[in-house]
Design a protein around this motif. Sequence first.
Motif, PDB file in Angstrom:
ATOM      1  N   ASP A  10       0.830  -1.205   0.000  1.00  0.00           N
ATOM      2  CA  ASP A  10       0.000   0.000   0.000  1.00  0.00           C
ATOM      3  C   ASP A  10       0.864   1.255   0.000  1.00  0.00           C
ATOM      4  O   ASP A  10       0.488   2.289  -0.559  1.00  0.00           O
ATOM      5  N   LEU A  11       2.015   1.132   0.645  1.00  0.00           N
ATOM      6  CA  LEU A  11       2.873   2.291   0.878  1.00  0.00           C
ATOM      7  C   LEU A  11       4.325   1.827   0.875  1.00  0.00           C
ATOM      8  O   LEU A  11       4.655   0.795   1.470  1.00  0.00           O
ATOM      9  N   LEU A  12       5.174   2.571   0.181  1.00  0.00           N
ATOM     10  CA  LEU A  12       6.609   2.304   0.187  1.00  0.00           C
ATOM     11  C   LEU A  12       7.308   3.520   0.774  1.00  0.00           C
ATOM     12  O   LEU A  12       7.118   4.646   0.294  1.00  0.00           O
ATOM     13  N   VAL A  13       8.115   3.301   1.799  1.00  0.00           N
ATOM     14  CA  VAL A  13       8.760   4.392   2.520  1.00  0.00           C
ATOM     15  C   VAL A  13      10.252   4.128   2.619  1.00  0.00           C
ATOM     16  O   VAL A  13      10.743   3.076   2.188  1.00  0.00           O
ATOM     17  N   ALA A  14      10.971   5.073   3.208  1.00  0.00           N
ATOM     18  CA  ALA A  14      12.418   4.925   3.330  1.00  0.00           C
ATOM     19  C   ALA A  14      12.880   5.346   4.712  1.00  0.00           C
ATOM     20  O   ALA A  14      12.343   6.293   5.302  1.00  0.00           O
ATOM     21  N   PHE A  15      13.896   4.657   5.216  1.00  0.00           N
ATOM     22  CA  PHE A  15      14.512   5.058   6.477  1.00  0.00           C
ATOM     23  C   PHE A  15      15.242   6.383   6.299  1.00  0.00           C
ATOM     24  O   PHE A  15      15.819   6.663   5.240  1.00  0.00           O
ATOM     25  N   ASP A  16      15.263   7.177   7.355  1.00  0.00           N
ATOM     26  CA  ASP A  16      16.039   8.408   7.348  1.00  0.00           C
ATOM     27  C   ASP A  16      17.507   8.089   7.585  1.00  0.00           C
ATOM     28  O   ASP A  16      17.860   6.988   8.015  1.00  0.00           O
ATOM     29  N   ALA A  17      18.364   9.073   7.301  1.00  0.00           N
ATOM     30  CA  ALA A  17      19.796   8.876   7.514  1.00  0.00           C
ATOM     31  C   ALA A  17      20.176   9.053   8.979  1.00  0.00           C
ATOM     32  O   ALA A  17      21.213   8.549   9.424  1.00  0.00           O
ATOM     33  N   LEU A  18      19.326   9.753   9.739  1.00  0.00           N
ATOM     34  CA  LEU A  18      19.610  10.061  11.139  1.00  0.00           C
ATOM     35  C   LEU A  18      18.366   9.853  11.985  1.00  0.00           C
ATOM     36  O   LEU A  18      17.246   9.872  11.475  1.00  0.00           O
ATOM     37  N   GLN A  19      18.573   9.685  13.282  1.00  0.00           N
ATOM     38  CA  GLN A  19      17.450   9.729  14.212  1.00  0.00           C
ATOM     39  C   GLN A  19      17.398  11.141  14.764  1.00  0.00           C
ATOM     40  O   GLN A  19      18.168  11.513  15.644  1.00  0.00           O
ATOM     41  N   ASP A  20      16.495  11.946  14.212  1.00  0.00           N
ATOM     42  CA  ASP A  20      16.439  13.356  14.587  1.00  0.00           C
ATOM     43  C   ASP A  20      15.473  13.639  15.730  1.00  0.00           C
ATOM     44  O   ASP A  20      15.487  14.737  16.288  1.00  0.00           O
ATOM     45  N   VAL A  21      14.630  12.689  16.064  1.00  0.00           N
ATOM     46  CA  VAL A  21      13.656  12.850  17.132  1.00  0.00           C
ATOM     47  C   VAL A  21      13.890  11.749  18.158  1.00  0.00           C
ATOM     48  O   VAL A  21      14.071  10.584  17.795  1.00  0.00           O
ATOM     49  N   SER A  22      13.886  12.101  19.420  1.00  0.00           N
ATOM     50  CA  SER A  22      14.205  11.142  20.473  1.00  0.00           C
ATOM     51  C   SER A  22      13.103  10.107  20.648  1.00  0.00           C
ATOM     52  O   SER A  22      11.933  10.348  20.319  1.00  0.00           O
ATOM     53  N   GLU A  23      13.483   8.957  21.186  1.00  0.00           N
ATOM     54  CA  GLU A  23      12.499   7.929  21.496  1.00  0.00           C
ATOM     55  C   GLU A  23      11.472   8.472  22.486  1.00  0.00           C
ATOM     56  O   GLU A  23      10.275   8.144  22.417  1.00  0.00           O
ATOM     57  N   GLU A  24      11.914   9.310  23.395  1.00  0.00           N
ATOM     58  CA  GLU A  24      11.007   9.904  24.385  1.00  0.00           C
ATOM     59  C   GLU A  24       9.896  10.696  23.711  1.00  0.00           C
ATOM     60  O   GLU A  24       8.721  10.592  24.093  1.00  0.00           O
ATOM     61  N   HIS A  25      10.239  11.469  22.671  1.00  0.00           N
ATOM     62  CA  HIS A  25       9.222  12.242  21.965  1.00  0.00           C
ATOM     63  C   HIS A  25       8.265  11.327  21.208  1.00  0.00           C
ATOM     64  O   HIS A  25       7.050  11.575  21.169  1.00  0.00           O
ATOM     65  N   TYR A  26       8.796  10.278  20.589  1.00  0.00           N
ATOM     66  CA  TYR A  26       7.927   9.317  19.908  1.00  0.00           C
ATOM     67  C   TYR A  26       6.944   8.688  20.884  1.00  0.00           C
ATOM     68  O   TYR A  26       5.741   8.574  20.605  1.00  0.00           O
ATOM     69  N   ARG A  27       7.439   8.268  22.022  1.00  0.00           N
ATOM     70  CA  ARG A  27       6.559   7.619  23.010  1.00  0.00           C
ATOM     71  C   ARG A  27       5.505   8.595  23.528  1.00  0.00           C
ATOM     72  O   ARG A  27       4.347   8.211  23.732  1.00  0.00           O
ATOM     73  N   LYS A  28       5.890   9.824  23.722  1.00  0.00           N
ATOM     74  CA  LYS A  28       4.939  10.834  24.179  1.00  0.00           C
ATOM     75  C   LYS A  28       3.829  11.032  23.150  1.00  0.00           C
ATOM     76  O   LYS A  28       2.642  11.110  23.490  1.00  0.00           O
ATOM     77  N   LEU A  29       4.212  11.083  21.876  1.00  0.00           N
ATOM     78  CA  LEU A  29       3.225  11.280  20.819  1.00  0.00           C
ATOM     79  C   LEU A  29       2.246  10.116  20.742  1.00  0.00           C
ATOM     80  O   LEU A  29       1.027  10.309  20.716  1.00  0.00           O
ATOM     81  N   TYR A  30       2.776   8.900  20.696  1.00  0.00           N
ATOM     82  CA  TYR A  30       1.910   7.731  20.548  1.00  0.00           C
ATOM     83  C   TYR A  30       0.993   7.572  21.762  1.00  0.00           C
ATOM     84  O   TYR A  30      -0.180   7.212  21.618  1.00  0.00           O
ATOM     85  N   LYS A  31       1.509   7.853  22.935  1.00  0.00           N
ATOM     86  CA  LYS A  31       0.701   7.745  24.149  1.00  0.00           C
ATOM     87  C   LYS A  31      -0.397   8.796  24.151  1.00  0.00           C
ATOM     88  O   LYS A  31      -1.559   8.494  24.469  1.00  0.00           O
ATOM     89  N   THR A  32      -0.068  10.014  23.789  1.00  0.00           N
ATOM     90  CA  THR A  32      -1.043  11.100  23.780  1.00  0.00           C
ATOM     91  C   THR A  32      -2.178  10.827  22.810  1.00  0.00           C
ATOM     92  O   THR A  32      -3.347  11.107  23.091  1.00  0.00           O
ATOM     93  N   LEU A  33      -1.832  10.256  21.660  1.00  0.00           N
ATOM     94  CA  LEU A  33      -2.843   9.983  20.640  1.00  0.00           C
ATOM     95  C   LEU A  33      -3.454   8.590  20.768  1.00  0.00           C
ATOM     96  O   LEU A  33      -4.277   8.188  19.949  1.00  0.00           O
TER      97      LEU A  33
END
Length: 283
Positions: free
Chosen positions: A122-145
Amino acid sequence: METKFENNIVVIYTGDETKTREKLSGQTIIDQMLKSIDSVRQNWSQDVEIVFVHTEPLSEQTRNKLFKLNVVPLQADRKVSMEFPIANKFLVGGTYQGEKDILFLDCDTVVHQPISFELSADLLVAFDALQDVSEEHYRKLYKTLGASFPSGSFTGKPSYEYYYNDRTDLFPLLNTGVYFIKNEHKNVFYAKLEENFQKTYELFKDEMTFYFDQICFALTMIQLELHYQYLPKGYNFICTSRAPYLKHWQKDKIFIEHYAGNNSQPLVFNENKIDLIKSGILL
């Protein structure tokens, strides 16, 4: 008779005649896009449909250049965000009303050779070259939503792990400068993506200034349970002074280069190798 790959695809760019996303070299978003389109026409296809989605009226000069490259400009009827204009990339879904599957390209891309890939996902995506956002921010986003947190390990060099170690078991740290989406998912995906952007922006606007589009893109595809896969190696190829990890990759294995970043420029090659000095790549 088998239909040619490019007959099923529309290539879509987005942007405006503004200083937004201008390179330090002075290359505007329009300059970048015109060079990218020229590379499509020269190195891939004279016939593949190309659309440019914009939110402001275009100058006659730009319209003439697009006409010569056989590009259809489509002006969206609104903006997603005045504060974060990159979010206007999400207007693709509501502005393009055709029936073809979408290959989205950021304007700072270069096509080096004919494009073709498997269209089963359905969707083809690509990995980024860097991790620009912390795991903490990802977890905060997913938890909030209230979204399920995807599996996969975090790494500072996701594209390196994919290219050299064949890893696809990583957390979806995505770069959304190049991706493919089936037309049948277009409307629901972009509507949900815009909704998630607004929530993401409100959550992080005092903590981050960039990458809102990338983190809510991954969130959206997971929430919608789309069948996603990673683009083949050489598609959304990022090798810059900020992320030189793929500096030994050969040119004949690069299909779509993405010279991401304000200070970046298209790669320069010496025969089949990246010229590290002329390309400004860290040694």
